[in-house]
Design a protein around this motif. Structure first.
Motif: not given
Ligand code: GTR
Length: 434
Positions: A139-156, A204-212
């Motif tokens: 389990l790990g948070l990602n920096f740029n959105g779930n769709h950034s972790i794989h080219p799989d077109p099915g990821i929202s 995506y880590y910003g889901d809980t708190d945008p990083d600004d």
């Protein structure tokens, strides 16, 4: 540079600073010279704040561990609230023949505000198609959105506000777009992970708190304010603690998912998310294993070494990451009642892996190694081997006990080399039977 472990001489220091007040916290040029690392004394993991010896597992569990946890809560990451009253979840997509039929892909929304749409954590889950029961998971948070972790077109596409950023030359806007799809896939070898029999869960880590630094107006913080409160108190959670809290909510959900073995969830995070993984593992002992990749200052690296990124610098550039009380330690690291080896020790006796990269001097590889090493006495007290050996290993020569460590060649990143070690480490600790 001389370093030692001892009873932190905070009372002596206090006397000295009363007579000769310290200069105001200053930021100096980053130091990359081992010879200029100041002398320091680390707080002893096995001596309590009032000087008593921690002699057995019971002392650790009932006295010293709670004391250390409290120091990190009140002085560094901030206290966090419990879970929301009710955690609603909704499966938003399911594909049983993803990635050429090798994986099941599932998307699940977790609603963090009981009766509202937002904030919401959108989990992306890949399970090995060939599994015959619940599987261990990373389990790990990602920096740029779930769709950034794989080219799989099915990821929202991630629907929350995104940090504007540049990834490999492509400028990503505040909204996720197709341009971002797969842009960070080199950090997430999904086929390899499921091929080894693990699930991968990310959000995506910003889901809980945008990083600004928005003074905690967005994200989950306002959900928990007292009437009239407008920002967290000096000992209450910053953004790292909010991201870590989100990881616990993901685990709340995974406890209900029949595809995943809830007792075998390994947390993994890189850089600021490596700091987050360590803090999440300290706060929530349900996590079975914790991996901190290139986490540096405020993560695995010892603050007292002031090598590369320092407490003063991190508090200035990222004032929202830690709690208000942490600000007082910029340039005054020797006053910290704890250091980061004690954060690693909070994982004990669970397996924990700390990883560095040679070119990532900003994160102080040696300071990361020393934290792992100085956490070892706690593991020994609890009857399991900590980090093998007593000197820093060579490049690409991993050490694996119940604490693991490697320094690999190359820069600040998560590479296939790192993942191969993490999968071996997880096999060793999570696959050894009930
Ligand atoms: C850097 C920061 C580090 C590290 C990194 C990251 O700018 O100084 O502490 O967290 O960001 O998260 O990528």
């Amino acid at each position: 540079m001389k370093a030692g472990i001892g009873v932190c001489a905070s009372s002596i220091l206090m006397l000295a600073t009363a007579a000769f007040p310290l200069l105001p916290a200053q930021e100096q040029e980053p130091n990359y010279d081992e010879k200029k690392v100041p002398d320091y004394v680390l707080p002893d993991p096995l001596t309590t704040g009032d000087g008593r010896r921690v002699a057995n597992a019971r002392d650790w569990r009932e006295v010293r561990r709670p004391e250390i946890l409290e120091l990190f809560r009140s002085q560094m990451y901030g206290r966090r609230p419990g879970p929301p009253r009710e955690l609603r979840s909704r499966v938003t997509s399911m594909e049983s023949r993803a990635l050429g039929g090798t994986a099941v892909r599932k998307e699940v929304s977790l609603y963090l505000n009981t009766d509202r749409e937002l904030p919401r954590m959108d989990l992306l889950i890949y399970l090995p198609a060939s599994r015959s029961g619940p599987v261990p998971a990373f389990l790990g948070l990602n920096f740029n959105g779930n769709h950034s972790i794989h080219p799989d077109p099915g990821i929202s596409l991630t629907r929350t506000w995104m940090r504007p950023s540049k990834v490999e030359g492509a400028v990503l806007e505040n909204r996720a777009t197709e341009k971002g799809r797969g842009t960070l896939s080199r950090r997430w070898p999904v086929e390899k992970i499921i091929g080894r029999g693990y699930a991968l869960v990310t959000a995506y880590y910003g889901d809980t708190d945008p990083d600004d630094d928005d003074e905690f107006r967005n994200g989950v913080h306002p959900l928990f304010y007292r009437p009239g409160q407008t920002r967290p108190d000096a000992d209450e959670w910053g953004s790292i603690a909010a991201w870590a809290w989100g990881l616990s909510r993901a685990l709340d959900y995974l406890e209900t998912d029949p595809g995943v073995d809830q007792h075998k969830v390994a947390l993994l995070g890189h850089s600021r998310l490596g700091k987050t993984a360590l803090w999440a593992g300290a706060e929530d002992e349900r996590f079975a294993l914790v991996i901190s990749n290139n986490s540096g200052c405020g993560g695995a690296a010892l603050s007292r070494r002031r090598f590369g990124e320092t407490v003063a610098r991190i508090n200035r550039v990222f004032p929202h990451w830690f709690c208000g009380n942490f600000k007082q330690y910029g340039g005054r690291e020797e006053r910290l009642p704890m250091d980061q080896h004690l954060l690693v020790a909070l994982m004990a006796p669970r397996p924990v892996y700390v990883a560095s990269a040679v070119e990532d001097r900003w994160a102080d590889p040696r300071g990361e190694y020393l934290s792992a090493r100085h956490a070892s006495p706690v593991y020994a007290l609890l009857g399991v081997p900590g980090l093998p050996g007593d000197s820093m290993p060579g490049v690409n020569q991993p050490l694996m006990g119940t604490i693991g460590y490697h320094i690999r060649s190359g820069r600040h990143d998560v590479t296939d080399y790192d993942w191969d070690r993490y999968l071996d480490f997880a096999d060793r600790h999570l696959r050894k039977g009930p």
